[in-house]
Write an enzyme that holds these catalytic residues in place. Structure first.
Site, short mmCIF file in Angstrom:
data_model
loop_
_atom_site.label_atom_id
_atom_site.label_comp_id
_atom_site.label_asym_id
_atom_site.label_seq_id
_atom_site.Cartn_x
_atom_site.Cartn_y
_atom_site.Cartn_z
N ASP A 59 26.74 86.27 -3.59
CA ASP A 59 28.51 86.07 -2.57
C ASP A 59 28.71 85.31 -1.38
O ASP A 59 29.66 85.02 -0.85
CB ASP A 59 28.67 87.46 -2.54
CG ASP A 59 29.20 88.03 -3.84
OD1 ASP A 59 30.91 87.47 -4.71
OD2 ASP A 59 29.58 89.21 -4.01
C1 BGC Z 1 27.74 92.03 1.18
C2 BGC Z 1 27.89 90.90 -0.32
C3 BGC Z 1 28.83 91.02 -0.64
C4 BGC Z 1 29.81 91.00 -0.88
C5 BGC Z 1 31.00 91.21 -1.31
C6 BGC Z 1 29.31 90.32 1.15
O1 BGC Z 1 29.65 90.83 3.04
O2 BGC Z 1 27.20 90.53 2.18
O3 BGC Z 1 26.45 91.36 -0.44
O4 BGC Z 1 28.10 91.05 -2.35
O5 BGC Z 1 30.02 91.50 0.48
O6 BGC Z 1 32.00 90.90 -1.43
C1 NOJ Z 2 26.40 92.53 -4.14
C2 NOJ Z 2 27.20 92.14 -4.45
O1 NOJ Z 2 27.28 92.68 -5.30
C3 NOJ Z 2 26.93 91.22 -5.74
O2 NOJ Z 2 28.02 91.02 -6.88
C4 NOJ Z 2 26.31 90.33 -5.31
O3 NOJ Z 2 25.70 88.71 -6.34
C5 NOJ Z 2 25.13 90.42 -4.03
N1 NOJ Z 2 25.91 91.03 -3.15
C6 NOJ Z 2 24.74 89.53 -3.70
O4 NOJ Z 2 25.65 88.80 -2.82
#
Ligand code: BGC
Ligand code: NOJ
Length: 814
Positions: free
Chosen positions: A487
């Site tokens: 993400d």
């Molecule tokens: C986090 C990710 C997460 C995302 C969700 C980010 O701040 O680092 O792990 O998937 O937020 O929107």
């Molecule tokens: C947490 C999110 O829930 C997931 O959808 C994502 O793939 C991972 N973070 C990596 O960014």
């Protein structure tokens, strides 16, 4: 250093020291009514949706930490001393403190000045309530006069609004107290048909419903004025902060025990039966009264607790293993499966790191969660798949999230995460492999929840695949959109303004940045769909998918290979990410893991090279980091990934969610030693010994462990709600132990360490129990199988033609 121990025979983790490095929590409820509970009774409850139907308050990120909970106080009327048997909130010096986190329940107990107290907290199956069963025992030589107080603070339903809209909320609070039951009915007068209640099994000598009366001005939960005084005040909340507290007096002879049950619950009345009498403002209680009465009865509560035990016996019994590794057994047989249930239920909504108000159910997350859950309750997996697919857009794209209560796509985050649709294929395929229920593919499912737009689910899968093919970039690789699995790799958002969303502030046209990860996911999902199509008799369609996959595979080899490993992506300027040519972020785990998991480069040595590079550059003693070197500064063209200091989260932490992709890649290469070694490095039970470093719960996975570039290398964060649960479960059970569901049978293909002499497993699959014994006779992972004593060709065991319900499988590895 440890803060407790595993009690495997009771399937509990027993915490023996209350001041764990972080609150160590458990989940109560597994259907519609849920709660989180810490080892010191902190936490909160909600019905279905942690944001929109929050029952009780919790104070996230507060000091001292972990406040708001299911707090019980005991007061000795002789000495006037009072304490909490769960340590918080009063934090007295307790004896024999223990917290037993079990499957769907938590028991917290201790002794103080000769008074022993233990509370069992659980949610009965099929009910929207929780039971607190308190047992108090007098271990003194003299009679004790004790008051027991039980308390909770109500949340005014919408947790976000509750924490922000004080000008209104200080005026709306309403309660009703009737026959010893406290009813919380804020906003019931207007559009809500639901209320909460807090009841007690014994006659009470007092109650409070106004927080200020109970705590006293400028006091906290550690020192409530009414408990100090030894008498609740029968306050009725008008506005401000409604709460519920009961007081029960106990006279205990030496050695005597007494039990009190408190029930906290949620109830919804039909809209035309809100009030009794109809024109009054009095809650109609005819439906709820019998429920409350039932669970205030000790024998009924006991029966409900037994039922919960049997429920978990059944769920866990579906897959049990006996391997030479205690940590593997414990995680597979108990805790990892249990965590898979919690992640399935919550997605990423409510934990100590997810406030319950931020995110609904993620599309990609929920589909991945199915991998670890589908064998337990396939009917709920089916329902989830249909809900997810109903939020899919007609283009094949997907809302990134949806609200569990409304089941509607969540517009705040919108769509355009280009990996999302492909995960639906992965989820559905897992369901089909587990159940063989092909009827799901014919279910009519709408797009964007629009009535009239229904097509069979199968067409949703077709559109998912098409979505990727319609969005290829300059190298024939999939365009990344807002982000892919990572993400935080935001290649189309050049954000220079604090607070802007990295994902949704899209200011590039998105026609250049490509993802090698999505290419690999396409190869995997595409081949799953090709197999499904072939078995549905759609040979031409299946062939077309295979051709498209071959083309994608070729694009990865040509434009996604960097010489020693797979590239990660191309950015908006067409420059490489995850390449030798980069100064930072030269090599990433996602593409090494998913390409090899998808089988890219298995034959010609690329997979082996990629995994060797992973071991060389990314593996650490605490697990495999996301990338190396980490980004040392903010890159406008990369986004959120470079917003984290080195070693944290997506910027080179050990992201436990993706480590299993490498395990599976290694298993596919037949390198069982490497696969298992990676599994062991992040196994929480194995890490129990270093709890002072790991800090999170030793019985569940956390999302990340700080990487080697962080000052806190080895420290875990974001426990419980993470794709890590499902992926590790899937990797160990289906790839390392190799007991793998396929569309037509159970494949047995272990890739285990050379040193293991073998292992045993029991697997219920489509109504048949398979008793599996694997023995090692050589060092490799070639397998020869016998089924009920007869040798079979290949490694797939098909359901018995004669309807037998038990099958013995023996496998010899050479
Ligand atoms: C986090 C990710 C997460 C995302 C969700 C980010 O701040 O680092 O792990 O998937 O937020 O929107
Ligand atoms: C947490 C999110 O829930 C997931 O959808 C994502 O793939 C991972 N973070 C990596 O960014």
């Amino acid at each position: 250093m440890k803060f407790g121990y595993f009690d495997d025979s009771n399937r509990e983790y027993v915490i023996t020291q209350p001041d764990t490095p972080l609150p160590w929590i458990n989940y109560l409820g597994c259907q519609a009514y849920f709660g989180i509970i810490s080892n010191t009774a902190g936490g909160y409850s909600f019905y279905r949706d942690a944001r929109l139907r929050r029952l009780t308050r919790y104070r996230y990120n507060n000091v001292p930490m972990d406040f708001g909970g299911r707090y019980i106080y005991l007061r000795d009327h002789e000495s006037s001393q009072f304490w909490s048997p769960s340590w918080q909130p009063t934090r007295n010096n307790l004896e024999n403190y223990r917290c037993r986190h079990g499957l769907g329940y938590t028991i917290i107990g201790s002794a103080y000045q000769g008074i022993e107290a233990e509370t069992l907290y659980f949610v009965p199956l099929d009910e929207n309530l929780e039971i607190w069963q308190l047992t108090v025992t007098n271990r003194r030589a003299t009679t004790a006069q004790i008051s027991a107080f039980a308390s909770i603070e109500f949340c005014l339903w919408d947790a976000q609004d509750d924490a922000t809209n004080f000008q209104r909320n200080f005026n709306t609070g309403e309660v009703q107290v009737e026959k010893g039951v406290i009813y919380h009915k804020t906003e019931y007068r207007e559009r809500r048909c639901h209320f909460a209640y807090f009841a007690c099994s014994r006659p009470t000598v007092g109650f409070d419903t106004q927080r200020e009366a109970f705590l006293g001005p400028y006091r906290g939960w550690d020192n409530p004025v009414a408990v100090e005084a030894g008498q609740l005040t029968n306050s009725i909340a008008h506005g401000w902060s409604p709460m519920g507290a009961h007081q029960v007096k106990l006279t205990l002879a030496p050695g005597q025990s007494d039990q009190i049950i408190f029930v906290l619950g949620y109830h919804e009345n039909p809209p035309d039966e809100k009030f009794d009498p109809p024109r009054s403002q009095t809650i109609d209680k005819k439906h709820v009264r019998p429920v409350i009465a039932k669970y205030l009865d000790c024998s009924q509560a006991g029966a409900a607790f037994d039922r919960l035990h049997r429920y978990w016996d059944g769920l866990l019994g579906i897959f049990q293993v006996d391997t030479p590794c205690v940590h593997t057994n414990r995680m597979v047989n108990i805790w990892n499966a249990y965590q898979c249930m919690a992640t399935f239920n919550m997605s990423r909504s409510a934990s100590l790191y997810e406030s319950g108000i931020g995110r609904g159910l993620g599309f990609r997350d929920s589909n991945q969660d199915l991998l670890g859950f589908v064998h337990m309750v396939p009917s709920r997996a089916r329902e989830r798949i249909l809900d997810l697919a109903a939020t899919q857009l007609p283009t094949g794209g997907a809302y990134h999230q949806y609200q569990p209560l409304t089941k509607r796509g969540n517009n705040d985050i919108g769509s355009g995460f280009n990996d999302d649709p492909l995960w639906l294929i992965v989820g559905v395929s897992a369901y089909l492999k587990e159940t063989g229920d092909w009827s799901i593919l014919d279910e009519p499912v709408p797009y964007d929840n629009q009535p009239g737009s229904e097509t069979p689910l199968y067409e949703h899968l077709q559109r998912s695949l098409r979505y990727t093919l319609n969005r290829l970039g300059p190298h024939g690789l999939p365009l990344i959109g807002r982000a892919d699995w990572n993400d935080c790799l935001n290649l189309n958002c050049f954000s220079d303004t604090p607070g802007q969303s990295f994902q949704t502030t899209t200011n590039k046209d998105g026609k250049v940045a490509e993802s090698v990860f999505i290419a690999a996911l396409f190869v995997q999902a595409g081949s799953e769909l090709a197999s499904i199509a072939a078995l549905r008799g759609l040979a031409t369609e299946a062939d077309r998918y295979l051709a498209e996959i071959a083309q994608m595979d070729a694009a990865v080899r040509e434009h996604g290979w960097d010489g020693e490993w797979f590239l990660r992506a191309y950015d908006d300027a067409g420059a490489k990410i995850g390449s030798q040519q980069c100064d930072e972020g030269k090599i990433f785990i996602e593409s090494q893991g998913f390409c090899t998991l998808a089988g890219i480069g298995l034959e010609d040595g690329l997979a082996e090279k990629a995994l060797d590079s992973t071991r060389k550059y990314l593996a650490t003693e605490h697990g495999i980091v996301v990338q190396q070197p980490p980004y040392s500064r903010y890159y406008l063209n990369l986004g959120e990934i470079s917003s984290y200091p080195p070693g944290y989260k997506e910027n080179a932490s050990i992201f436990c969610h993706v480590n299993p992709w490498v395990m599976i890649g290694e298993a596919r290469l037949g390198r069982g030693d490497y696969a298992f070694d990676y599994y062991a490095r992040i196994n929480p039970s194995k890490r129990e010994e270093i709890s002072e470093t790991h800090r999170c719960e030793p019985y569940v996975y956390a999302q990340t462990i700080a990487g080697k570039d962080a000052p806190t290398f080895g420290e875990a964060k974001n426990s419980w709600l993470t794709g890590t649960a499902a992926w590790n479960y899937y990797a160990i059970s289906q790839w390392i132990l190799g007991i793998r569901t396929t569309l037509d049978g159970l494949c047995i293909a272990p890739a285990i360490p050379k040193q293991w002499r073998g292992f045993k497993a029991t697997r219920e699959f489509r109504g048949v129990v398979y008793r599996i014994a694997i023995e090692r006779s050589g060092e490799g992972n070639r397998i020869a199988l016998t089924v009920d004593g007869l040798p079979i060709a290949g490694n797939i065991v098909y359901p018995p033609a004669d309807g037998r319900k038990e099958v013995n499988v023996r496998g010899i590895l050479t």
